[in-house]
Design a protein around this motif. Structure first.
Motif, PDB file in Angstrom:
ATOM      1  N   PHE A 288     -11.825 -24.493  48.164  1.00 48.30           N
ATOM      2  CA  PHE A 288     -12.333 -23.131  47.968  1.00 48.30           C
ATOM      3  C   PHE A 288     -11.406 -22.317  47.060  1.00 48.30           C
ATOM      4  CE2 PHE A 288     -13.817 -24.183  52.424  1.00 48.30           C
ATOM      5  CZ  PHE A 288     -15.119 -24.500  52.047  1.00 48.30           C
ATOM      6  N   HIS A 289     -10.801 -22.975  46.067  1.00 45.04           N
ATOM      7  CA  HIS A 289      -9.821 -22.261  45.246  1.00 45.04           C
ATOM      8  C   HIS A 289     -10.452 -21.234  44.318  1.00 45.04           C
ATOM      9  CE1 HIS A 289     -10.946 -25.319  42.231  1.00 45.04           C
ATOM     10  NE2 HIS A 289     -10.467 -24.489  41.325  1.00 45.04           N
ATOM     11  N   LYS A 290     -11.769 -21.257  44.191  1.00 51.03           N
ATOM     12  CA  LYS A 290     -12.453 -20.214  43.425  1.00 51.03           C
ATOM     13  C   LYS A 290     -12.542 -18.914  44.222  1.00 51.03           C
ATOM     14  CE  LYS A 290     -13.617 -22.902  39.880  1.00 51.03           C
ATOM     15  NZ  LYS A 290     -13.117 -22.680  38.502  1.00 51.03           N
ATOM     16  N   TYR A 291     -12.226 -19.004  45.493  1.00 50.11           N
ATOM     17  CA  TYR A 291     -12.216 -17.847  46.377  1.00 50.11           C
ATOM     18  C   TYR A 291     -10.764 -17.474  46.691  1.00 50.11           C
ATOM     19  CZ  TYR A 291     -17.092 -19.213  47.192  1.00 50.11           C
ATOM     20  OH  TYR A 291     -18.407 -19.543  47.035  1.00 50.11           O
ATOM     21  N   THR A 292     -10.570 -16.381  47.410  1.00 45.94           N
ATOM     22  CA  THR A 292      -9.225 -16.034  47.862  1.00 45.94           C
ATOM     23  C   THR A 292      -8.859 -16.882  49.076  1.00 45.94           C
ATOM     24  OG1 THR A 292      -9.918 -14.324  49.433  1.00 45.94           O
ATOM     25  CG2 THR A 292      -9.585 -13.644  47.128  1.00 45.94           C
ATOM     26  N   PHE A 293      -7.581 -16.877  49.407  1.00 45.26           N
ATOM     27  CA  PHE A 293      -7.127 -17.600  50.592  1.00 45.26           C
ATOM     28  C   PHE A 293      -7.798 -17.054  51.849  1.00 45.26           C
ATOM     29  CE2 PHE A 293      -4.077 -17.910  54.158  1.00 45.26           C
ATOM     30  CZ  PHE A 293      -4.057 -19.291  54.292  1.00 45.26           C
ATOM     31  N   PHE A 294      -7.913 -15.742  51.964  1.00 46.55           N
ATOM     32  CA  PHE A 294      -8.559 -15.166  53.144  1.00 46.55           C
ATOM     33  C   PHE A 294     -10.014 -15.625  53.244  1.00 46.55           C
ATOM     34  CE2 PHE A 294      -5.885 -11.199  54.433  1.00 46.55           C
ATOM     35  CZ  PHE A 294      -4.748 -11.991  54.489  1.00 46.55           C
ATOM     36  N   GLU A 295     -10.696 -15.708  52.116  1.00 45.48           N
ATOM     37  CA  GLU A 295     -12.076 -16.208  52.132  1.00 45.48           C
ATOM     38  C   GLU A 295     -12.106 -17.680  52.528  1.00 45.48           C
ATOM     39  OE1 GLU A 295     -14.368 -13.506  48.786  1.00 45.48           O
ATOM     40  OE2 GLU A 295     -12.888 -14.975  48.095  1.00 45.48           O
ATOM     41  N   ALA A 296     -11.107 -18.441  52.090  1.00 36.01           N
ATOM     42  CA  ALA A 296     -11.023 -19.854  52.483  1.00 36.01           C
ATOM     43  C   ALA A 296     -10.784 -19.987  53.985  1.00 36.01           C
ATOM     44  CB  ALA A 296      -9.914 -20.549  51.701  1.00 36.01           C
ATOM     45  N   VAL A 297      -9.988 -19.085  54.553  1.00 36.38           N
ATOM     46  CA  VAL A 297      -9.778 -19.075  56.005  1.00 36.38           C
ATOM     47  C   VAL A 297     -11.107 -18.849  56.721  1.00 36.38           C
ATOM     48  CG1 VAL A 297      -8.695 -17.830  57.924  1.00 36.38           C
ATOM     49  CG2 VAL A 297      -7.372 -18.311  55.852  1.00 36.38           C
ATOM     50  N   ASP A 298     -11.878 -17.883  56.239  1.00 35.00           N
ATOM     51  CA  ASP A 298     -13.174 -17.593  56.861  1.00 35.00           C
ATOM     52  C   ASP A 298     -14.115 -18.793  56.768  1.00 35.00           C
ATOM     53  OD1 ASP A 298     -12.453 -15.010  57.589  1.00 35.00           O
ATOM     54  OD2 ASP A 298     -13.216 -14.118  55.734  1.00 35.00           O
ATOM     55  N   LYS A 299     -14.104 -19.473  55.640  1.00 36.27           N
ATOM     56  CA  LYS A 299     -14.976 -20.631  55.475  1.00 36.27           C
ATOM     57  C   LYS A 299     -14.532 -21.783  56.382  1.00 36.27           C
ATOM     58  CE  LYS A 299     -16.538 -19.544  50.785  1.00 36.27           C
ATOM     59  NZ  LYS A 299     -17.990 -19.561  51.095  1.00 36.27           N
TER      60      LYS A 299
END
Length: 536
Positions: A288-299
């Motif tokens: 999910f590197h196209k997203y932020t780390f926080f968004e990757a946590v949510d995913k």
């Protein structure tokens, strides 16, 4: 009476001499009568079994970093009120636990670091997050409750013989941040049977979900945390079963008794199977590197996975538009800790392209890893840097897994044989981060790679590919040419327990959740099969 109830032996053999700090300070409150009894019981248990020695203190200065590092765990013994306000001491305690120390709390610890005389106003919310709950709502000091054994096969609860039981004490009902998404519940109130025991139609409804946990374990970063509300009355500490339970808790916190800690809300039959195998499946942030780390946590949380890996060139969040790297401030690291905690996700691994070979530069990276509770760096340091890297690995108890790209991208580390060569004679904290995608694109059979590396395989970035060509792309696990099932079964046959099986799906960057979920289901299926074989 305490001596007559002491366990004769400890459930686990200490890996080394252990030291437990027992902190007794109350501020704005007179203190529970059980405090000296508990301190005495733990001291005697440690001496009788040889499991640990204790140091008892009421001096906040004991939490200074140089002092705290002598201990393996800290026991806040019924500590009500604002124990200390010094920001440096609080930071020291957080870093001690998050970096791999132990924390125990009992009963009044759920209102430690509150302004007790101001209605228990929370003065340090992160302490409540770390412990797992806040509040002290209760009925009377001798309440009869039917305790439900939530995790009967957990080594922490062996004292109770797999049976629910009736008990009397002052039982707290907790508010936020308590959640089964954060903690692994060991004991809870059986509401229906407790109501019958108390001759009521129902227990008072103090939470919308009617979930009244009474004891739990969790990880906060790498830290091992235990809490129990059952400690109001001194008689608890001359109850043989409770002392056996609390001895197991102490050994868990000290680091000698392994116990599963995946939060209760995330438990499935597959995750229980993976716990039995010693396997942990997590998302690699590169997915999910196209997203932020926080968004990757949510995913990661949306996928139901309790683990993930980090990435040095990923932005942290919209509010922290910086890379997730050693340049972050302590306040920014705190925001990351709290984000992971709220999602019920642990950061196990972290990719950083290079680790410097000079002492100060290397130390900065390892300090960052300690503060974020990272177990393993995935990196490609220069071979000349490995002496320094190895020294810091052993000092910080953080592994470095040498990552492979293809021959052009990783001229030293692209072949398993090369990694064995550079690791020869070195610490077992140095080894391989096997990137299956690059192995296959380089003509390396992943099954043969595992057989070559054996226990030098520290962590894995798993892929399945549509074809064995340099231009191939990821497909859901088990649907491509990667022999994924054979790969997992070979790892099982060799008894390898990687730090993490990293789900790194490198295709359809903005819409790969369905493929990630399918890959996780495949891993679950194989895990269940292997765990069943393990049980036989």
């Amino acid at each position: 009476r305490i001596e007559a109830a002491l366990p004769p032996t400890a459930p686990a053999k200490p890996l080394k001499p252990r030291k437990l700090l027992i902190f007794e300070l109350n501020v704005g409150y007179g203190g529970h009568a059980s405090i000296p009894t508990a301190s005495c019981a733990f001291t005697l248990m440690g001496k009788r079994t040889g499991a640990f020695e204790t140091v008892i203190s009421r001096d906040p200065a004991v939490f200074a970093p140089e002092s705290l590092k002598q201990f393996d765990a800290v026991f806040f013994n019924n500590t009500v009120g604002n124990c200390f306000e010094d920001p440096g001491l609080r930071q020291s305690l957080i870093e001690f636990v998050y970096g791999g120390g132990g924390l125990m709390g009992m009963h009044g610890t759920s209102v430690a670091f509150t302004r007790w005389t101001e209605g228990a106003k929370d003065d340090w919310p992160e302490f409540g997050c770390m412990l797992g709950a806040r509040g002290a709502n209760h009925t009377d000091a001798n309440e009869p409750v039917l305790l439900k054994l939530e995790d009967p096969t957990n080594p922490m609860t062996a004292a109770f013989g797999g049976q629910d039981f009736e008990y009397r004490d002052e039982f707290f009902r907790f508010g936020e941040p308590y959640s089964r998404n954060r903690v692994r519940v060991l004991l809870s109130m059986d509401n229906e049977r407790t109501a019958k025991l108390q001759e009521q139609e129902a227990v008072p409804k103090l939470r919308e979900d009617d979930d009244y946990a009474l004891a739990w374990v969790r990880n906060y970063g790498r830290g091992r945390v235990f809490y129990s509300t059952i400690a109001h009355n001194p008689r608890v500490f001359w109850d043989a079963k409770m002392l056996q339970f609390y001895l197991a808790a102490a050994q868990f916190a000290l680091g000698d008794l392994p116990a599963p800690t995946v939060p209760s809300a995330k438990l499935t039959s597959a995750i229980r199977a993976q716990e039995k195998l010693g396997w942990r499946l997590g998302i690699e942030a590169y997915t999910f590197h196209k997203y932020t780390f926080f968004e990757a946590v949510d995913k990661t949380a949306e996928l139901g996975l309790p683990y993930m890996g980090g990435l040095s060139f990923q932005k942290v969040s919209a509010e922290i538009p910086k890379n997730l790297d050693p340049q972050l401030t302590d306040d920014e690291l705190k925001a990351i800790r709290l984000k992971l905690d709220s999602a019920g996700v642990r950061l196990l691994t972290y990719y950083i392209q290079d680790i410097p070979g000079d002492g100060p530069g290397c130390k900065q990276v390892f300090e960052f890893g300690r503060k974020l509770g990272i177990e393993t760096f995935m990196s490609e340091p220069a071979p000349a840097a490995l002496d320094t890297v190895e020294w810091f690995c052993d000092q910080y108890d953080i592994k470095v897994a040498l990552h492979n790209h293809d021959q052009k991208g990783s001229p030293v580390y692209w072949r398993p044989e090369n990694i064995l060569e550079v690791c020869k004679g070195r610490s077992k904290r140095l080894g391989s981060c096997g990137d299956m995608g690059y192995w296959m694109r380089s003509g390396i059979d992943p099954v043969e790679a595992v057989r070559t590396l054996k226990d030098r395989l520290l962590t894995i970035q798993m892929h399945d590919l549509n074809e064995l060509t340099p231009d191939s792309h990821d497909v859901p696990w088990g649907t491509g040419v990667g022999k994924t099932e054979a790969f997992l079964k070979e790892i099982y046959a060799l008894g390898i327990q990687p730090v993490m099986f990293g789900l790194e799906y490198s295709y359809d960057w903005l819409d790969s959740m369905p493929e990630c979920a399918e890959s996780a289901r495949f891993f679950d299926k194989v895990s269940l099969e292997l765990a069943g074989e393990n049980a036989r």
